[in-house]
Write a protein that holds these residues in place. Structure first.
Motif, PDB file in Angstrom:
ATOM      1  N   MET A   1       0.847  -1.198   0.000  1.00  0.00           N
ATOM      2  CA  MET A   1       0.000   0.000   0.000  1.00  0.00           C
ATOM      3  C   MET A   1       0.879   1.244   0.000  1.00  0.00           C
ATOM      4  SD  MET A   1      -2.855   1.203   2.826  1.00  0.00           S
ATOM      5  CE  MET A   1      -1.706   0.937   4.172  1.00  0.00           C
ATOM      6  N   ALA A   2       0.576   2.189  -0.892  1.00  0.00           N
ATOM      7  CA  ALA A   2       1.301   3.451  -0.964  1.00  0.00           C
ATOM      8  C   ALA A   2       0.300   4.596  -0.829  1.00  0.00           C
ATOM      9  CB  ALA A   2       2.064   3.571  -2.282  1.00  0.00           C
ATOM     10  N   VAL A   3       0.634   5.593  -0.002  1.00  0.00           N
ATOM     11  CA  VAL A   3      -0.225   6.753   0.201  1.00  0.00           C
ATOM     12  C   VAL A   3       0.644   8.002   0.166  1.00  0.00           C
ATOM     13  CG1 VAL A   3      -1.954   5.497   1.549  1.00  0.00           C
ATOM     14  CG2 VAL A   3      -0.008   6.561   2.714  1.00  0.00           C
ATOM     15  N   GLU A   4       0.004   9.160   0.151  1.00  0.00           N
ATOM     16  CA  GLU A   4       0.765  10.416   0.157  1.00  0.00           C
ATOM     17  C   GLU A   4       1.359  10.693   1.532  1.00  0.00           C
ATOM     18  OE1 GLU A   4      -2.039  13.303  -1.166  1.00  0.00           O
ATOM     19  OE2 GLU A   4      -1.905  12.723  -3.274  1.00  0.00           O
ATOM     20  N   THR A   5       0.545  10.524   2.579  1.00  0.00           N
ATOM     21  CA  THR A   5       1.002  10.851   3.933  1.00  0.00           C
ATOM     22  C   THR A   5       0.498   9.810   4.917  1.00  0.00           C
ATOM     23  OG1 THR A   5       0.994  13.233   3.475  1.00  0.00           O
ATOM     24  CG2 THR A   5       0.917  12.572   5.789  1.00  0.00           C
ATOM     25  N   VAL A   6       1.350   9.426   5.842  1.00  0.00           N
ATOM     26  CA  VAL A   6       0.950   8.585   6.959  1.00  0.00           C
ATOM     27  C   VAL A   6       1.425   9.239   8.249  1.00  0.00           C
ATOM     28  CG1 VAL A   6       3.022   7.141   6.698  1.00  0.00           C
ATOM     29  CG2 VAL A   6       1.069   6.315   8.025  1.00  0.00           C
ATOM     30  N   ILE A   7       0.520   9.358   9.199  1.00  0.00           N
ATOM     31  CA  ILE A   7       0.861   9.811  10.554  1.00  0.00           C
ATOM     32  C   ILE A   7       0.554   8.630  11.462  1.00  0.00           C
ATOM     33  CG2 ILE A   7       0.466  11.551  12.333  1.00  0.00           C
ATOM     34  CD1 ILE A   7      -0.845  13.297  10.145  1.00  0.00           C
ATOM     35  N   HIS A   8       1.564   8.095  12.111  1.00  0.00           N
ATOM     36  CA  HIS A   8       1.384   6.855  12.850  1.00  0.00           C
ATOM     37  C   HIS A   8       1.750   7.017  14.319  1.00  0.00           C
ATOM     38  CE1 HIS A   8       5.733   5.920  13.163  1.00  0.00           C
ATOM     39  NE2 HIS A   8       5.814   6.513  11.974  1.00  0.00           N
ATOM     40  N   ASP A   9       1.131   6.176  15.143  1.00  0.00           N
ATOM     41  CA  ASP A   9       1.425   6.115  16.584  1.00  0.00           C
ATOM     42  C   ASP A   9       1.257   7.462  17.275  1.00  0.00           C
ATOM     43  OD1 ASP A   9       2.326   3.250  16.816  1.00  0.00           O
ATOM     44  OD2 ASP A   9       3.719   3.967  15.274  1.00  0.00           O
ATOM     45  N   ALA A  10       0.192   8.160  16.931  1.00  0.00           N
ATOM     46  CA  ALA A  10      -0.071   9.479  17.491  1.00  0.00           C
ATOM     47  C   ALA A  10      -1.364   9.461  18.306  1.00  0.00           C
ATOM     48  CB  ALA A  10      -0.204  10.507  16.371  1.00  0.00           C
ATOM     49  N   LEU A  11      -1.503  10.416  19.203  1.00  0.00           N
ATOM     50  CA  LEU A  11      -2.814  10.732  19.736  1.00  0.00           C
ATOM     51  C   LEU A  11      -3.630  11.322  18.593  1.00  0.00           C
ATOM     52  CD1 LEU A  11      -1.906  12.500  23.084  1.00  0.00           C
ATOM     53  CD2 LEU A  11      -3.511  10.593  22.909  1.00  0.00           C
ATOM     54  N   VAL A  12      -4.841  10.851  18.388  1.00  0.00           N
ATOM     55  CA  VAL A  12      -5.670  11.360  17.295  1.00  0.00           C
ATOM     56  C   VAL A  12      -7.012  11.809  17.871  1.00  0.00           C
ATOM     57  CG1 VAL A  12      -6.743  10.901  15.063  1.00  0.00           C
ATOM     58  CG2 VAL A  12      -4.553   9.815  15.647  1.00  0.00           C
ATOM     59  N   LEU A  13      -7.244  13.108  17.841  1.00  0.00           N
ATOM     60  CA  LEU A  13      -8.507  13.686  18.293  1.00  0.00           C
ATOM     61  C   LEU A  13      -9.366  13.901  17.064  1.00  0.00           C
ATOM     62  CD1 LEU A  13     -10.128  14.819  20.685  1.00  0.00           C
ATOM     63  CD2 LEU A  13      -8.962  17.011  20.333  1.00  0.00           C
ATOM     64  N   THR A  14     -10.312  13.002  16.828  1.00  0.00           N
ATOM     65  CA  THR A  14     -11.018  12.987  15.552  1.00  0.00           C
ATOM     66  C   THR A  14     -12.056  14.100  15.421  1.00  0.00           C
ATOM     67  OG1 THR A  14     -12.739  11.485  16.373  1.00  0.00           O
ATOM     68  CG2 THR A  14     -10.760  10.478  15.411  1.00  0.00           C
ATOM     69  N   VAL A  15     -12.699  14.506  16.517  1.00  0.00           N
ATOM     70  CA  VAL A  15     -13.817  15.456  16.511  1.00  0.00           C
ATOM     71  C   VAL A  15     -14.936  14.953  15.590  1.00  0.00           C
ATOM     72  CG1 VAL A  15     -14.370  17.912  16.642  1.00  0.00           C
ATOM     73  CG2 VAL A  15     -11.994  17.239  16.686  1.00  0.00           C
ATOM     74  N   ASP A  16     -15.097  13.650  15.540  1.00  0.00           N
ATOM     75  CA  ASP A  16     -16.215  13.089  14.784  1.00  0.00           C
ATOM     76  C   ASP A  16     -17.473  13.138  15.657  1.00  0.00           C
ATOM     77  OD1 ASP A  16     -15.929  11.046  16.631  1.00  0.00           O
ATOM     78  OD2 ASP A  16     -15.259   9.537  15.178  1.00  0.00           O
ATOM     79  N   ASP A  17     -18.549  12.516  15.226  1.00  0.00           N
ATOM     80  CA  ASP A  17     -19.808  12.590  15.974  1.00  0.00           C
ATOM     81  C   ASP A  17     -19.697  11.975  17.367  1.00  0.00           C
ATOM     82  OD1 ASP A  17     -21.020  13.902  13.909  1.00  0.00           O
ATOM     83  OD2 ASP A  17     -22.011  12.121  13.073  1.00  0.00           O
ATOM     84  N   ARG A  18     -18.729  11.091  17.552  1.00  0.00           N
ATOM     85  CA  ARG A  18     -18.530  10.462  18.863  1.00  0.00           C
ATOM     86  C   ARG A  18     -17.344  11.055  19.613  1.00  0.00           C
ATOM     87  NH1 ARG A  18     -17.994   4.478  16.817  1.00  0.00           N
ATOM     88  NH2 ARG A  18     -17.319   4.129  18.981  1.00  0.00           N
ATOM     89  N   ASN A  19     -16.693  12.052  19.018  1.00  0.00           N
ATOM     90  CA  ASN A  19     -15.511  12.672  19.637  1.00  0.00           C
ATOM     91  C   ASN A  19     -14.467  11.628  20.028  1.00  0.00           C
ATOM     92  OD1 ASN A  19     -16.499  15.342  19.491  1.00  0.00           O
ATOM     93  ND2 ASN A  19     -17.666  15.059  21.380  1.00  0.00           N
ATOM     94  N   ARG A  20     -14.230  10.690  19.128  1.00  0.00           N
ATOM     95  CA  ARG A  20     -13.282   9.626  19.443  1.00  0.00           C
ATOM     96  C   ARG A  20     -11.853  10.158  19.560  1.00  0.00           C
ATOM     97  NH1 ARG A  20     -14.804   5.080  15.076  1.00  0.00           N
ATOM     98  NH2 ARG A  20     -15.143   6.999  13.859  1.00  0.00           N
ATOM     99  N   LEU A  21     -11.135   9.613  20.528  1.00  0.00           N
ATOM    100  CA  LEU A  21      -9.740   9.960  20.768  1.00  0.00           C
ATOM    101  C   LEU A  21      -8.930   8.672  20.798  1.00  0.00           C
ATOM    102  CD1 LEU A  21      -7.451  11.930  21.600  1.00  0.00           C
ATOM    103  CD2 LEU A  21      -8.223  11.668  23.964  1.00  0.00           C
ATOM    104  N   TYR A  22      -8.052   8.517  19.811  1.00  0.00           N
ATOM    105  CA  TYR A  22      -7.182   7.346  19.767  1.00  0.00           C
ATOM    106  C   TYR A  22      -5.911   7.641  20.564  1.00  0.00           C
ATOM    107  CZ  TYR A  22      -9.997   5.541  15.870  1.00  0.00           C
ATOM    108  OH  TYR A  22     -11.021   5.078  15.086  1.00  0.00           O
ATOM    109  N   GLU A  23      -5.618   6.791  21.532  1.00  0.00           N
ATOM    110  CA  GLU A  23      -4.388   6.975  22.297  1.00  0.00           C
ATOM    111  C   GLU A  23      -3.157   6.673  21.450  1.00  0.00           C
ATOM    112  OE1 GLU A  23      -2.365   5.515  26.533  1.00  0.00           O
ATOM    113  OE2 GLU A  23      -4.311   4.726  25.890  1.00  0.00           O
TER     114      GLU A  23
END
Length: 488
Positions: A1-23
């Motif tokens: 798989m090839a993509v333009e950008t990958v940000i990995h192993d980060a805290l991710v504050l999605t601000v989606d409808d559930r306000n999910r936060l990935y540790e």
């Protein structure tokens, strides 16, 4: 798989409808879009990509949205800070009058550059700006890779530029710049406010808006007690009734300030699906009336009105920080009312997804979700001030600052990496701004130095003030105030 950008192993504050936060999360970007948001897996660091961001000690969140601002006079940051309210307003009115007549283009051009640079550095990926001559703004933000809504302010009671000329320029701007720079730059229709426009001008504005049905209508609304007074002088019950009369109270309306709105105004705004841009810092700094109510943001949001945050005239209060604007929203509301007016996550949402919805693009940006455009920022949270890293939303709106922004993406393109802007020449922008301010001081008599600033004397300021429009404004307000007090 090839993509333009990958940000990995980060805290991710999605601000989606559930306000999910990935540790420990991974965000993949390709074709300008977010393609995947998920928990990180072993091997994510080895995904083939043009840009790989190690998210250890980093927080990824949506780009910040400045839902209401003015940019042309950015190089005069620091010039108004210590003036009295009337002195500041007189000086500003004189300058805007001359801008409207085509003076100071060199200052405006460097103003847009300086604003774009500072907002880029501070993680602001989208602005909604109302200015006198927005052409340079559209080009500057477009070339910097940023996203922006721009429109020319139109008024017949604030300065003396012929109305026909204003509308001709507004139409030409729309025709040239709307949907430019791969759709990142969009035009707006901008009647200046509800206290410096006659009914005739509002009607002409409605005609212009009807010609361009996909454009937002951006204005200052219910900002001052004089707003409804002017509406009555225009033959309407109040400001919202006037906009409704001419056909502008609808889901295209973005209303800045909304400070004197009552419960009925809130209900009508919600029913019309109009939006509000709340700008707390400028009025916390320059409040003309301590008894005036504060913008009823909690009530607006409870009614279903989209409310974004705007920094307004940042050179009036010397801050480019949208993080600071969120903090000020909380502090000012808590002082004016009681504590607990907002949760931290509500403020994060006003900075991002609710700002996007305010501008009618919530389906495109404002949260980290698959298929949305990749407007993202990466904060360095591996710092003593973020330690211990508990309650991430509170850290974002109470503690984060532009200096913490490390990487910025707009439409999937990396416009800043490692704290260094990629699309703008920092030194060149600074040099042009310094030269422009020196020229401005020489031409106008303003004293701008390390110890402070001082405008020209009162006589010179009065000489430069627009005459015909403001005199009509004052007389209309005086007559209507008398009618309100002594009805006959």
């Amino acid at each position: 798989m090839a993509v333009e950008t990958v940000i990995h192993d980060a805290l991710v504050l999605t601000v989606d409808d559930r306000n999910r936060l990935y540790e420990r999360g991974t965000v993949l970007v390709d074709g300008g879009q977010i393609t995947e948001v998920r928990k990180s897996r072993d091997g994510d660091a080895d995904i083939t990509a043009q840009h790989v961001v190690d998210g250890d000690g980093k927080l990824v969140m949506p780009g910040l949205i400045n839902a209401h601002t003015h940019l042309e006079l950015t190089p005069l940051i620091g010039a108004f800070s210590d003036l009295g309210l009337l002195e500041m307003m007189g000086s500003m009115t004189a300058l805007y009058g001359r801008l409207g007549e085509g003076e100071f283009d060199y200052l405006a051009e460097t103003g847009y550059e300086l604003a774009a640079l500072n907002f880029l550095i501070g993680g602001v990926t989208t602005v909604n700006s109302m200015d006198v001559r927005p052409e340079a703004g559209a080009e500057t933000f477009g070339e910097a890779g940023l996203r922006g809504f721009f429109g020319q302010a139109i008024t017949d009671l604030f300065w003396d530029v012929p109305v026909d000329e204003q509308f001709a320029r507004a139409r030409a701007f729309i025709d040239e710049y709307h949907d430019a720079y791969d759709g990142r730059i969009r035009a707006t229709v901008c009647p200046h406010d509800d206290w410096s426009c006659t009914r005739k001008l509002w009607e002409q504005t409605a005609d212009l808006a009807a010609e361009y049905p996909d454009l937002l209508v951006h204005t200052h609304l219910l900002e001052l007690e004089e707003s409804n007074t002017m509406a009555r002088s225009n033959g309407a019950e109040d400001s919202l009734a006037l906009l409704d009369d001419v056909g502008l109270l609808d889901d295209r309306l973005v209303a800045a300030h909304f400070r004197v709105a009552d419960d009925e105004d809130i209900a009508r705004t919600a029913e019309a699906e109009a939006s509000v841009a709340h700008c707390p810092s400028v009025f916390a700094y320059w409040n003309p009336d301590a008894e005036m109510q504060w913008t009823p943001v909690p009530e607006l949001r409870a009614a279903g009105v989209d409310v974004g945050l705007g920094i307004d005239d940042h050179y009036w209060h010397d801050s480019y920080s949208m993080f600071g604007e969120a903090r000020q929203a909380r502090l000012a509301a808590n002082v004016k009312r009681t504590t607990g007016q907002y949760s931290s996550m509500e403020l994060v949402r006003m900075l991002t997804i609710e700002g996007a919805r305010t501008l009618g693009i919530g389906d495109e940006i404002g949260s980290i979700e698959p298929d949305k455009r990749a407007d993202l920022l990466v904060l360095d949270v591996d710092k003593p001030k973020f330690t211990p890293l508990t309650n991430v939303p509170a850290h974002v709106v109470n503690n984060a600052a532009p200096a913490d922004v490390e990487t910025v993406l707009v439409d999937g393109d990396v416009v800043m990496r490692g704290g260094e802007p990629i699309t703008m020449d920092v030194d060149a922008v600074q040099e042009r701004a310094e030269r422009a301010v020196e020229r401005f001081a020489d031409e106008t008599g303003w004293e701008l130095h390390l110890g402070g600033a001082e405008p020209p004397d009162t006589v010179e300021t009065l000489r430069d003030l627009p005459k015909r429009g403001p005199s009509r404004l004052v007389s209309r307000l005086a007559v209507q105030s008398a009618r309100d007090k002594f009805p006959f």
